[in-house]
Design a protein around this motif. Structure first.
Motif, PDB file in Angstrom:
ATOM      1  N   CYS A 165       0.795  -1.234   0.000  1.00  0.00           N
ATOM      2  CA  CYS A 165       0.000   0.000   0.000  1.00  0.00           C
ATOM      3  C   CYS A 165       0.825   1.280   0.000  1.00  0.00           C
ATOM      4  CB  CYS A 165      -0.926   0.017   1.223  1.00  0.00           C
ATOM      5  SG  CYS A 165      -2.016  -1.409   1.349  1.00  0.00           S
ATOM      6  N   GLY A 166       2.125   1.195   0.171  1.00  0.00           N
ATOM      7  CA  GLY A 166       2.910   2.416   0.299  1.00  0.00           C
ATOM      8  C   GLY A 166       4.251   2.356  -0.401  1.00  0.00           C
ATOM      9  N   ILE A 167       4.808   3.541  -0.632  1.00  0.00           N
ATOM     10  CA  ILE A 167       6.136   3.686  -1.223  1.00  0.00           C
ATOM     11  C   ILE A 167       6.880   4.762  -0.443  1.00  0.00           C
ATOM     12  CG2 ILE A 167       7.441   4.406  -3.264  1.00  0.00           C
ATOM     13  CD1 ILE A 167       5.204   3.362  -4.986  1.00  0.00           C
ATOM     14  N   GLY A 168       8.122   4.483  -0.117  1.00  0.00           N
ATOM     15  CA  GLY A 168       8.932   5.474   0.573  1.00  0.00           C
ATOM     16  C   GLY A 168      10.390   5.270   0.232  1.00  0.00           C
ATOM     17  N   ALA A 169      11.224   6.210   0.618  1.00  0.00           N
ATOM     18  CA  ALA A 169      12.655   6.101   0.365  1.00  0.00           C
ATOM     19  C   ALA A 169      13.414   6.678   1.542  1.00  0.00           C
ATOM     20  CB  ALA A 169      13.040   6.833  -0.927  1.00  0.00           C
ATOM     21  N   ALA A 170      14.649   6.238   1.684  1.00  0.00           N
ATOM     22  CA  ALA A 170      15.526   6.760   2.734  1.00  0.00           C
ATOM     23  C   ALA A 170      16.926   6.895   2.171  1.00  0.00           C
ATOM     24  CB  ALA A 170      15.530   5.830   3.944  1.00  0.00           C
ATOM     25  N   LEU A 171      17.670   7.845   2.696  1.00  0.00           N
ATOM     26  CA  LEU A 171      19.056   8.060   2.306  1.00  0.00           C
ATOM     27  C   LEU A 171      19.939   7.773   3.512  1.00  0.00           C
ATOM     28  CD1 LEU A 171      18.656  11.419   0.359  1.00  0.00           C
ATOM     29  CD2 LEU A 171      18.706   9.102  -0.587  1.00  0.00           C
ATOM     30  N   ILE A 172      20.959   6.939   3.309  1.00  0.00           N
ATOM     31  CA  ILE A 172      21.867   6.600   4.397  1.00  0.00           C
ATOM     32  C   ILE A 172      23.285   6.904   3.953  1.00  0.00           C
ATOM     33  CG2 ILE A 172      21.855   4.159   3.685  1.00  0.00           C
ATOM     34  CD1 ILE A 172      22.328   3.461   6.669  1.00  0.00           C
ATOM     35  N   SER A 173      23.951   7.774   4.690  1.00  0.00           N
ATOM     36  CA  SER A 173      25.304   8.205   4.344  1.00  0.00           C
ATOM     37  C   SER A 173      26.234   7.900   5.503  1.00  0.00           C
ATOM     38  CB  SER A 173      25.327   9.705   4.041  1.00  0.00           C
ATOM     39  OG  SER A 173      26.633  10.140   3.756  1.00  0.00           O
ATOM     40  N   ASP A 174      27.317   7.189   5.213  1.00  0.00           N
ATOM     41  CA  ASP A 174      28.274   6.802   6.253  1.00  0.00           C
ATOM     42  C   ASP A 174      27.579   6.139   7.439  1.00  0.00           C
ATOM     43  OD1 ASP A 174      30.302   7.805   4.728  1.00  0.00           O
ATOM     44  OD2 ASP A 174      30.392   9.727   5.763  1.00  0.00           O
ATOM     45  N   GLY A 175      26.585   5.317   7.137  1.00  0.00           N
ATOM     46  CA  GLY A 175      25.907   4.572   8.183  1.00  0.00           C
ATOM     47  C   GLY A 175      24.853   5.341   8.939  1.00  0.00           C
ATOM     48  N   LYS A 176      24.554   6.584   8.543  1.00  0.00           N
ATOM     49  CA  LYS A 176      23.588   7.396   9.271  1.00  0.00           C
ATOM     50  C   LYS A 176      22.469   7.849   8.342  1.00  0.00           C
ATOM     51  CE  LYS A 176      27.008   9.183  12.560  1.00  0.00           C
ATOM     52  NZ  LYS A 176      28.139   8.446  11.983  1.00  0.00           N
ATOM     53  N   ILE A 177      21.252   7.816   8.869  1.00  0.00           N
ATOM     54  CA  ILE A 177      20.087   8.260   8.118  1.00  0.00           C
ATOM     55  C   ILE A 177      20.107   9.780   7.985  1.00  0.00           C
ATOM     56  CG2 ILE A 177      17.575   8.477   8.174  1.00  0.00           C
ATOM     57  CD1 ILE A 177      18.437   5.740   7.392  1.00  0.00           C
ATOM     58  N   ILE A 178      19.819  10.274   6.785  1.00  0.00           N
ATOM     59  CA  ILE A 178      19.644  11.708   6.572  1.00  0.00           C
ATOM     60  C   ILE A 178      18.157  12.013   6.775  1.00  0.00           C
ATOM     61  CG2 ILE A 178      19.825  13.582   4.901  1.00  0.00           C
ATOM     62  CD1 ILE A 178      22.091  12.026   3.570  1.00  0.00           C
TER      63      ILE A 178
END
Length: 562
Positions: A349-362
Motif C-alpha cells: 500500500c505504500g512507497i517510501g525512500a531513505a538516504l543513508i550516508s556513512d551509516g547514518k540516516i539523513i
C-alpha cells in the motif's frame, strides 16, 4: 583455544591477576593521567547534553543553529568523534553558553573534591560505554584492546575497565593472550522487540543483536485508530517479552516501532501516518512514543523503552547492518562508511525512500527526507484520489503500489487476503496474454523508475529496492513481476540514453516478507540503545557502578596480562 567470558576469573579471588591496592592509582602516573583526562572529557560531554536537555533543545535544534546535521550533534555528545575546539565553540553558542579554555598553572595533585561521586562515576562510565559497544557491534571480527581504543578515542585503560564489566555481565567473550587478546560482542547477550504497524494488522518479532529472527506474532485489527493500534502493540510486546525472559532466558533491550509516515525523530510524535489514518480517525500529532512507553512500562515491564521510526528509515539502517555481514572475515567499524545509499520500500500500500550516508540516516529539516510516495506522477483529469486521503490525486503510492495497480484493474484491495487473490488473478491474466493487466504493471514500473531517477541524481553508490514478493521474487516468479521490473528498467535506460542522467549506481532488488520491517524496527531500536546504553538497559546501571578510578589503577599494572 575456546572462547571464554572476559575476564576469565573473578578479580576478587586471592592470587588473581586483578588483585590490587585501592590506592595504587595515585602512585601510577599512567593510570592517573588517563583517568584525569578521560574524566574531564566525559564531564564536558555529559554536562553539554544535560544543559541542552534542561533548555528544552533537541539535537535537531542544536544542529540547525550550528549549521550541521542531527547525526553530527549526536556524534559530538556521544564521543563517536573527537570534536575540534571550534566545533565545541559552535555547540556552546547553540545552547546559549560560551566555551572557554586556557592553559592552567602547575599541575597540582587532585583532591577528593575533584573525584566523581558514585552517581557521576556511573554516568561518566556510561558515556564511555556507548562508543565501546558501538565499535564491538559494527565489527564482525574480534577486536583488540588497542583497536577499540583507537576507534573510540578512549585510553586503553578506560576501555579495559569497560571490557571487564561487560565480560562479567556476559556481553563479551575474549580469546588469545597478551597483546593478541581480542574481544567480541555476544549476539545472544540480549534480545530486541520490533513492531511494524499496518492498516489491518500489527506484526511483532523477537530478534537477537544481529537481527536474527527468534520468533514472531501478528495481530489483526479491525480499525487503525491510535487506541486500538496501541492496545495490539502492548499485547504483542507482552507476549514476546514473556517468551524472551521465560523461554529464551534473555533480557529485552527495548522495543522498536515503525510505521509509514513522517515521524519526529526526537520526540516520537507522528506528523503523518497515511497507512493508518482515515477520514474517521487521524494520527497527526499522536504522541506515539510517549503513550506506548507509558502503557508498556505499566503493563509489561517498568524499564522497557520505546523508539518510533519511519518504516523505510528503519529498513535503511537494517540494510546497512546487513551489508557488513557480506564478508565475515573483514573487520570494519561501520556498515556503510564512505558510502551513500538510497533505499526504496514498495509494499502493498505504500512507497517510501531513505538516504543513508556513512551509516547514518539523513532525516532532513522536518524528518521527511525520502517521502516520495506523494510525488504526483499522474496529471490526468481522471487521476485517482490519494488513497491516504491527502488533498491531491495521482500520487506515486496511489497508482504504483500493489493496491494502486489492482484498483486500476477494478480488483478489490481492502484486505491482505483480497490483495493476494487479486494478484493471483492478475498473474493468471498476464499468463493468458491479457495486455491490459500486463500494461498496468508495466506502467506502474515506469512511474517508479522515474522516482528512482530523482534519487539517482544524488549520486548514491547503491539503490536498494525492497518490494512486495509479487513485484520482486526469486523463482518461481509471479507473472506480475516481469512487466513491473521491465517498466522500471525502461525508465532508467531511457533517461540515460537521452543523457537526462549520467550516474550509474548499483541497483539491487530485495524481496519483502511479513517480518522484514518488524526486524528492521528492532535493529533501529538497537542503534538507539548503542547511543545511550545505560539509559536503555537498566541492568548496565549495576554493571557500571564499580569505581572506574580504582579499576583503572588495577588494570594499568596488568595490561600486559589481559
Amino acid at each position: 583455544m575456546t572462547d571464554q567470558t572476559y575476564p576469565p576469573t573473578d578479580p576478587s579471588e586471592p592470587g588473581d591477576d586483578y588483585d590490587y591496592d585501592p590506592l595504587q592509582v595515585d602512585d601510577n602516573p599512567e593510570a592517573t593521567a588517563a583517568y584525569e583526562d578521560t574524566l574531564q572529557f566525559l564531564r564536558l560531554r555529559s554536562g553539554a547534553k544535560t544543559i541542552r536537555q534542561e533548555k528544552g533543545l533537541t539535537q535537531t535544534d542544536v544542529a540547525s543553529s550550528m549549521g550541521t546535521t542531527q547525526s553530527a550533534v549526536s556524534d559530538i555528545e556521544s564521543g563517536r568523534v573527537d570534536a575540534q575546539l571550534s566545533t565545541w565553540q559552535r555547540y556552546a553558542r547553540a545552547i546559549g553558553k560560551q566555551f572557554g579554555f586556557s592553559l592552567l598553572g602547575e599541575k597540582t595533585p587532585p583532591t577528593r573534591e575533584d573525584q566523581p561521586d558514585s552517581n557521576e562515576n556511573m554516568v561518566l562510565t556510561g558515556f564511555a560505554l556507548a562508543p565501546v559497544l558501538t565499535k564491538l557491534s559494527w565489527a564482525d571480527a574480534a577486536q583488540s584492546l588497542s583497536a577499540i581504543s583507537k576507534e573510540t578515542n578512549l585510553p586503553e585503560i578506560m576501555v579495559s575497565h569497560i571490557l571487564e564489566q561487560l565480560g562479567k555481565a556476559g556481553w563479551t567473550t575474549a580469546k588469545g593472550e597478551g597483546t593478541q587478546r581480542s574481544f567480541k560482542l555476544e549476539d545472544e547477550a540480549a534480545t530486541g522487540i520490533g513492531v511494524s504497524l499496518h492498516r489491518d494488522r500489527v506484526t511483532a518479532v523477537l530478534t537477537d543483536l544481529e537481527g536474527t529472527l527468534i520468533t514472531g506474532t501478528s495481530y489483526p485489527i479491525a480499525t487503525s485508530t491510535p487506541e486500538i493500534v496501541r492496545e495490539a502493540v502492548v499485547i504483542a510486546v507482552k507476549e514476546l517479552w514473556e517468551y524472551s525472559t521465560k523461554e529464551v532466558r534473555r533480557s529485552v533491550l527495548g522495543v522498536g516501532v515503525s510505521l509509514a509516515g513522517v515521524i519526529d525523530t526526537d520526540t516520537g510524535e507522528v506528523k503523518t501516518a497515511p497507512d493508518l489514518q482515515s477520514q474517521d480517525h487521524g494520527w497527526e500529532g499522536e504522541q506515539l512514543r510517549r503513550h506506548l512507553e507509558q502503557e508498556i512500562q505499566t503493563r509489561v515491564h517498568s524499564s522497557l523503552r520505546i523508539s518510533v521510526s519511519n518504516d523505510v528509515n528503519a529498513l535503511a539502517i537494517w540494510h546497512g547492518m546487513q551489508k557488513r555481514g557480506a564478508d565475515k572475515q573483514t573487520s570494519h567499524p561501520d556498515p556503510s562508511r564512505g558510502s551513500f545509499a538510497a533505499v526504496i520500500l514498495i509494499n502493498d500500500c505504500g512507497i517510501g525512500a531513505a538516504l543513508i550516508s556513512d551509516g547514518k540516516i539523513i532525516h532532513g529539516a522536518n524528518s521527511a527526507t525520502g517521502e516520495i510516495g506523494h510525488v504526483i506522477v499522474d496529471f490526468s483529469e481522471n487521476a485517482p484520489a490519494c488513497q491516504a486521503a491527502k488533498k491531491h490525486s495521482g500520487c506515486l503510492e496511489t497508482v504504483a503500489t500493489v493496491q494502486g495497480i489492482l484498483s486500476e484493474l477494478d480488483i478489490e484491495t481492502d484486505s491482505i487476503q483480497t490483495r493476494l487473490e487479486g494478484l493471483r488473478y492478475a498473474s493468471d491474466k498476464i499468463l493468458s496474454h491479457d495486455t491490459r493487466y500486463r500494461d498496468a504493471f508495466y506502467k506502474a514500473g515506469t512511474r517508479i523508475g522515474r522516482a528512482v531517477l530523482l534519487l539517482e541524481l544524488l549520486d548514491p553508490d547503491e539503490v536498494a529496492i525492497y518490494a512486495s514478493p509479487y513485484l520482486y521474487s526469486a523463482p518461481p516468479i509471479a507473472e506480475t513481476v516481469e512487466p513491473f521490473q521491465i517498466g522500471i528498467t525502461k525508465a532508467l535506460t531511457d533517461a540515460k540514453n537521452t543523457q537526462q542522467i549520467s550516474v550509474d549506481p548499483d541497483l539491487q532488488w530485495y524481496s519483502l516478507n511479513n517480518e522484514t520491517i518488524a526486524v528492521a524496527a528492532s535493529m533501529e531500536m538497537y542503534t538507539n540503545f548503542l547511543n545511550n546504553p545505560v539509559t536503555w538497559y537498566p541492568d548496565f546501571t549495576n554493571i557500571m557502578k564499580s569505581d572506574m578510578r580504582l579499576t583503572l589503577g588495577a588494570t594499568s599494572s596488568n595490561l600486559n596480562r589481559i
